[in-house]
Scaffold this motif. Structure first.
Motif, PDB file in Angstrom:
ATOM      1  N   SER A 619       0.785  -1.036   0.198  1.00  0.00           N
ATOM      2  CA  SER A 619      -0.003   0.093   0.122  1.00  0.00           C
ATOM      3  C   SER A 619       1.345   1.504  -0.238  1.00  0.00           C
ATOM      4  O   SER A 619       0.591   2.634  -0.932  1.00  0.00           O
ATOM      5  N   PHE A 722      -4.961   0.990  -2.780  1.00  0.00           N
ATOM      6  CA  PHE A 722      -4.321   0.754  -1.432  1.00  0.00           C
ATOM      7  C   PHE A 722      -5.286   1.087  -0.217  1.00  0.00           C
ATOM      8  O   PHE A 722      -6.413   2.307  -0.796  1.00  0.00           O
ATOM      9  N   ASP A 723      -4.664   0.674   0.705  1.00  0.00           N
ATOM     10  CA  ASP A 723      -5.044   1.003   1.761  1.00  0.00           C
ATOM     11  C   ASP A 723      -4.694   1.502   2.362  1.00  0.00           C
ATOM     12  O   ASP A 723      -3.609   1.628   3.429  1.00  0.00           O
TER      13      ASP A 723
END
Length: 876
Positions: A619, A722-723
């Motif tokens: 991420s 992404f996180d």
């Protein structure tokens, strides 16, 4: 394969540049299945050797072209050199002088033979030096502004514009360079403030004892005076109308005239009129039909019309005239004065305004499409602050003086008949054909005399984005495949000081001949300056040798060092420490590679403790990629490098590799190893445009690869989702680790001594996800969750209270003092955030994301203050 303990830039640079050339990775051909991406190099002078400005400019071009190539575009970077009329002729004249040969003793053909020999010997040096920098130009496309076909283009354009009525010949006041002995355009004049003198000179009225005092900075030109001018409403001089005054020293009578141009407040309110040596005086002289007396030779010495001091240089004559006036009792006083004096951009000689027969291009109409193109962002300038400067110049442009009194260059295609009339034609034979159609007589080639002058250098380079792809276009009017495919080019990288010399004129030519812009974006670099703010130059001796820098720090180190502090349009304060930082970055990357390749891999086990680290870096990489792409889209090349630098140095090397690194002499599991190699490869892709050599070296050492899989042509990473939560959680853990490490350092405790950490938090899952990481990086024996701990050192991370019991080692008074300091700082920080958020203009005008970020800062600060106050209360 054993890895070298140190990265060797010299061997890598030589090896990989040869490899790229051998496999034609720089080459570009028309391919309609691929999107073209083209850049034309600002052609350096054939007199040139690599300097720091070239280093910055060409590094940026190479970054853009390498990134485009990796994005799958058909990247074409066209190199070449400019013949640079004035500068090159000066070099050749100096070389001949060293050999005891005077240019005047040579015919034009003999001189040009020497000039071409000089060009063949020295003209390509700078292009070879650019290869040392890593410039990935398509060298097969190398052009020179005096190549035969490019020269024909220039002549075709001259003839065409003449036929359209846009080029004319006439006597005009021009900027004369007495050292180069040539006219210059307005843009080639650099104005400098220099200390000068204001001389007050007494002019005797004819037939009277009355005298007029006139202030001038140029007493050496009084012999060229043709009138004295006063303002028609100046009552002081009304009685002088119709009278004459006598020029001091030579006693020639001149009339006293009236004109509103005169500034009654400057000097004495009287102005001497010298039409041959001042543009404003010339215009007054035209209005009043005054005589023009030119008292200077083309080298700046006084001629016979001066009557006195004939043959003296103008500046020596100035001092001698002042002395003569003083002895004659006609010098009233002398004052110190600061003058804004024009200097030749090429020779630095003081410009002499001079009436001269020259060729001009009318600019009033031809510039209009080019002005609109920039104002309407069809051509975008980066940074856009230069738009106002561009508009100001284009709206106030004067006709362009395009003739130069030189031999080296494109000779003006005007052919004179015996009666003085001329014919403009592509060649002497065409001119002869036209002459014989007149029917007045039969002419031969011997009857024709070609104009002696050559064209301004910029008159060829303004065609550069067209002529390098299709020089025949100006003859045929039909675009070839290259011009159709590669034009308009994408990006132009150049210096602000040639925004008008070159950039504006290329835009003018693009619209005049193709009805289209020559490029989409113009990236304007800053000036490279030393630590004292001075422009780097050989004359000041403050410029390092770029090739020595490459030798000492490696090309990648120099490239990154140049970019660490060079935002578009702003000057670069160069410090060799920046290049040293670039070299250290290369070493950091190499050491990370050695660390990874040195691990033994265990294929039978899977270490799930590394899952959080892997998910976090996946991420974090995607987040950084998004930042980097945003910077590139806005031409913030330095910022793109700094984001990449932080990703590599901080996130990958300092955190990720430490998170997954196996214990000493223990193996790493296969899955973690393979994922780490994937991360390293993705990082190398991001780094390659900035640092091409070390990245290709590591890429090729990771595993055997065919030339078609070389890093230079490998696909640029694609953006993925992404996180953000795991990025924030990891940052929380990193701050916790840093705080624990700081406690160890401040207490003088060994990193090997284990601690137990107790956390008061509403989110214990954050710590549990990264439990193994936190224990490993902070050397913790256990992590507990509770509200309070006795005899413990405490700290706060984003509102979480963290405690490390130290027993008798804790100094309660010291801990209380530290917490008070942190509380005071946090309250000050909160106050500054609240002040910003209470500003209605800020909240209304700032992007929503920026305002939201400030609100998050406020919440975090308030949470931290509450936790600190609770920790203090527990200490009593």
């Amino acid at each position: 394969m054993s890895l070298s303990t140190k990265y060797d830039p010299r061997s890598a640079e030589s090896k990989w540049y040869h490899y790229w050339m051998e496999n034609r990775h720089f080459s570009s051909q028309v391919d309609y299945n691929k999107e073209p991406f083209s850049i034309v190099i600002p052609p350096p002078n054939v007199t040139g050797v690599l300097h720091m400005g070239h280093m910055l400019n060409n590094t940026i071009q190479d970054i853009l072209i390498r990134k485009a190539r990796m994005e799958g575009k058909n990247a074409c970077w066209v190199p070449g050199t400019d013949h640079a009329s004035i500068a090159t002729e000066a070099k050749v004249v100096a070389m001949l002088k060293d050999q005891g040969i005077d240019k005047k003793s040579l015919s034009r053909e003999e001189f040009l033979t020497h000039a071409w020999e000089w060009k063949e010997k020295y003209g390509g040096i700078i292009l070879e030096q650019l290869k040392k920098l890593g410039a990935s130009c398509d060298w097969d496309r190398t052009r020179f502004t005096m190549d035969d076909d490019l020269s024909e283009s220039v002549i075709h354009v001259f003839v065409d514009l003449y036929k359209k009525g846009k080029i004319y010949r006439g006597i005009r006041m021009v900027n004369w360079d007495p050292k180069g002995k040539t006219a210059l355009s307005d843009d080639e004049v650099i104005f400098k403030e220099v200390p000068s003198k204001l001389y007050y000179i007494a002019y005797q009225l004819e037939g009277s004892d009355e005298k007029l005092t006139i202030a001038t900075t140029r007493p050496e030109t009084i012999m060229a005076d043709v009138a004295i001018c006063v303002h028609p409403e100046d009552e002081r001089f009304q009685h002088l109308k119709g009278k004459n005054a006598l020029i001091p020293l030579i006693n020639r009578p001149i009339p006293i005239i009236q004109d509103e141009y005169v500034d009654r407040e400057f000097g004495t309110g009287c102005l001497k009129i010298t039409p041959a040596h001042d543009i404003n005086d010339y215009e007054i002289g035209m209005r009043h039909q005054l005589e023009v007396i030119d008292i200077l030779h083309d080298d700046g010495t006084l001629n016979e019309k001066a009557q006195i001091l004939v043959g003296e240089d103008r500046f020596i004559a100035r001092k001698k005239i002042a002395k003569m006036l003083q002895e004659a009792g006609q010098l009233v006083q002398v004052e110190d004065y600061t003058s804004n004096i024009g200097h030749s951009e090429r020779t630095d000689a003081v410009i002499e305004p001079r009436l001269s027969m020259q060729w001009f291009l009318q600019m009033s109409e031809i510039t209009k499409p080019a002005l609109a193109a920039v104002m309407e962002d069809q051509v975008k300038l980066f940074p856009p602050k230069f738009k106002n400067m561009y508009r100001s110049w284009m709206e106030n442009v004067r006709d362009w003086c395009i003739s130069r009194q030189l031999w080296w260059g494109h000779r003006i295609p005007a052919f004179y008949l015996p009666n003085g009339e001329f014919i403009v034609a592509q060649s002497a034979s065409e001119a002869l054909e036209q002459a014989n159609k007149r029917g007045d007589r039969i002419y031969t080639l011997e009857d024709l005399r070609q104009d002696e002058d050559v064209l301004d250098t910029w008159f060829s380079s303004w065609l550069w984005p067209i002529s390098v792809f299709d020089p025949d276009f100006f003859r045929t009017g039909e675009k070839n495949a290259d011009l159709t495919y590669y034009y308009p080019t994408n990006d132009l990288v150049t210096a602000p000081e040639i925004l008008f010399f070159w950039v504006a004129r290329m835009i003018i030519a693009g619209y005049e001949y193709l009805g289209e812009k020559p490029f989409k974006n113009v990236y304007l670099t800053g000036i490279v300056r030393d630590k004292l703010g001075r422009k780097m130059s050989k004359s000041l001796g403050n410029s390092p040798d770029p090739l020595e820098l490459i030798q000492n720090y490696g090309a990648d180190g120099v490239r990154t060092g140049m970019l660490f502090s060079s935002p578009a349009g702003n000057d670069l304060p160069f410090d060799e420490k920046l290049v040293e930082q670039g070299r250290n970055f290369s070493n950091k990357i190499w050491n990370a590679f050695r660390l990874i390749k040195g691990w033994e891999v265990e294929s039978q086990t899977i270490n799930k403790e590394n899952d959080a680290a892997i998910r976090w870096f996946e991420s974090r990489f995607e987040q950084a990629l998004l930042e980097i792409e945003d910077h590139f889209s806005k031409y913030r090349i330095s910022d793109a490098l700094l984001s990449t630098y932080k990703l590599v140095w901080d996130d990958f090397c300092s955190w990720y590799l430490e998170m997954i690194k196996p214990p000493y002499q223990a193996p790493i599991d296969q899955r973690t190893y393979e994922q780490t190699i994937v991360f390293l490869e993705d990082i190398l892709k991001l780094l390659h445009p900035f640092m091409p050599f070390i990245t290709e070296e590591i890429w090729q050492q990771l595993k055997p690869r065919e030339p078609k899989h070389a890093l230079i042509v490998t696909a640029w990473p694609e953006k993925k989702s992404f996180d953000t939560a795991i990025i924030d959680e990891a940052q929380h853990i990193f701050e916790t680790v840093s705080q624990i490490r700081n406690i160890r350092a401040s207490k003088g405790l060994s990193p090997k001594e284990t601690f137990e950490l107790t956390v008061k938090t509403e989110s214990p899952e954050v710590y549990m996800v990264f439990e193994s990481v936190l224990k490993k990086l902070a050397n913790l024996a256990a992590i507990h969750f509770a509200d309070t701990v006795d005899n413990a050192v405490s700290f706060v991370v984003k509102g979480d209270e963290c405690y490390i019991p130290l027993g008798e080692q804790i100094d309660l008074a010291k801990e209380k003092e530290n917490l008070m300091k942190e509380l005071e700082y946090s309250k000050g920080f909160l106050m500054s955030v609240k002040k910003k958020l209470s500003n209605e203009r800020f909240v209304a005008g700032a992007p929503a994301a920026v305002v939201e970020n400030e609100k998050k800062k406020q919440a975090d600060a308030e949470s931290k203050i509450k936790a600190l106050e609770e920790s203090l209360s527990k200490l009593g």
